[in-house]
Design an enzyme around this catalytic site. Sequence first.
Site, PDB file in Angstrom:
ATOM      1  N   SER A 180       0.988   7.088  -0.382  1.00 58.65           N
ATOM      2  CA  SER A 180       0.442   7.048  -1.736  1.00 58.65           C
ATOM      3  C   SER A 180      -1.073   7.183  -1.677  1.00 58.65           C
ATOM      4  CB  SER A 180       0.810   5.734  -2.417  1.00 58.65           C
ATOM      5  OG  SER A 180       0.045   4.687  -1.847  1.00 58.65           O
ATOM      6  N   LYS A 181      -1.651   7.399  -2.843  1.00 60.82           N
ATOM      7  CA  LYS A 181      -3.105   7.532  -2.923  1.00 60.82           C
ATOM      8  C   LYS A 181      -3.772   6.239  -2.447  1.00 60.82           C
ATOM      9  CE  LYS A 181      -6.544   8.199  -6.534  1.00 60.82           C
ATOM     10  NZ  LYS A 181      -7.582   7.664  -5.682  1.00 60.82           N
ATOM     11  N   ARG A 182      -3.109   5.123  -2.723  1.00 60.67           N
ATOM     12  CA  ARG A 182      -3.663   3.824  -2.306  1.00 60.67           C
ATOM     13  C   ARG A 182      -3.866   3.751  -0.795  1.00 60.67           C
ATOM     14  NH1 ARG A 182      -0.646  -0.199  -4.889  1.00 60.67           N
ATOM     15  NH2 ARG A 182      -1.119  -1.592  -3.142  1.00 60.67           N
ATOM     16  N   ASP A 228      -7.018   5.522  -0.059  1.00 61.85           N
ATOM     17  CA  ASP A 228      -8.194   4.745  -0.458  1.00 61.85           C
ATOM     18  C   ASP A 228      -8.463   3.630   0.543  1.00 61.85           C
ATOM     19  OD1 ASP A 228      -8.337   6.364  -2.633  1.00 61.85           O
ATOM     20  OD2 ASP A 228      -7.392   4.953  -4.030  1.00 61.85           O
TER      21      ASP A 228
END
Length: 519
Positions: free
Chosen positions: A261-263, A266
């Site tokens: 996921s994008k998380r 990040d």
Amino acid sequence: MERKTRVRFAPSPTGPLHIGGVRTALYNYIFAKQQGGDIILRIEDTDSNRFVPGAEEYINQALKWLGISFDEGVKEGGKYGPYRQSERRGIYREYVDRLLEAGKAYIAFDTPEELEAARQNIPNFQYDSKTRGTMRNSLTMPKEDVDKLIADGAQYVVRFKVEPDREVVVDDLIRGEVKVNSNILDDKVLYKSADALPTYHLANIVDDHLMEITHVIRGEEWLPSAPLHVLLYEAFGWKDTMPRFVHLPLLLKPVGNGKLSKRDGDKLGFPVFLLEWKDPKTGEISSGYREKGYLPEAVVNFLALLGWNPGDDTEMMSIEDLIRKFSFEHCSKSGAKFDYKKGIWFNHEYIGKADNERLAKLLEPTLEANGVKVEEGASGKDNRYSPEYVAKAIELVKGRADLVPDLWTQGDFFFKAPQEYAEKDVKKRWSADTPRIMEELIGVLEGIDDMTSANAEKIVLDWIAEKGYHLGNVMNAFRLAVVGACRGPHMFDITELMPKEEVITRIRRAIEKIPAPEN
Ligand code: GLU
């Protein structure tokens, strides 16, 4: 007759293209090229609620950066267009009517509240052969009532009538035969009168058929839709030309379990988008591979190996190599861990191989951000350097760079004199007699006409030997004065490139600025 291979990449413009979607596009591209076929870009924008302005243009730009081009599409044109589903409304309605007339679909009027009530009252409610008889639809209502409701402007949907107790077989080129019982499928909505648009399922099938798609290569998340798609092909009588299905393995988190996921990006500091994306609603900026300083060929190579291998341990592969070697037999069924560190490794390797002039162009924004201008014929005065100088500096440091901006952090001293000197190196290498030896070194350098690396090295090393100085101490002090720390490429490669006066000025400044320790 053998059909020409035709594949499509069919993103929905709901935001920036996620790295998983990029890999899907890449595999479609590689396969099409290998087969001498066509690749089509189709924009699936029938869900107006999820439409994000700018997303379609972003997708175009991102894939262009990666080097993926299309034979047909919104921009490219082609005889199967339009290639934006929102521009194909008229086409879909005709196919909805065909299914209705054949009794393979029906009209349903249930309101959201009625559906919610059914969900409350019936455990594990699913709109299907068991429950449809209790709902408000054209199967349970007299035709006059249905016609009247429609004439009065009531909103409705068209649902696919899934026959119960059937074994549905999805023949997948990676997974083999995936069999499901039709009882687990619900009567999916194919069309909504409210916006006169089909849903994803209908539009997808109709377009794949009309565009003569031979292989549907897409992410694993679409596998659950595939049985319905098989039934739709059957219902339309298109089974003979049904495309082959290929569901690619999921991309998994680098650490832990589950979908990438994008998380994760990040948290661990890697991008999940090719290009930087600014969310039009929140203004939030997400980083991109391009802006971080990855080379597209490195991203291609890295992505290609997430879910596929060439059958041996070859890692470095150009797009041409990939096109030659790719096969679905070597795609894995299980998810591929997104090893972003491997992506950095690939980038390091590709930077090492890249053309210096090209890297110089890519480095320009970083140079400018640091007050360095690149100008034809510039000599280094006023922070202006020639493209040739930049390219040569890059040649000397590129083996140490993972990302394009590392070329700056590794080679900044080619453009800027050190403002300070690394403390621990000073401590270790700058002793009481260093200033005197550096003065002598200036004299030696002044006497050298040919600053070519090997020549200068010989003269300086001869001088050190003759004087009986400590080689490591002298050379490191020299380096400290010119670079500001004990790092960087071969010292005499540095002094071959830098103007001799600049080298000498820097040594003078170091003598002045570095406090000599007491002995
Ligand atoms: N529009 C779908 C998506 O956004 C396409 C799925 C498919 O390739 O069939 O991924």
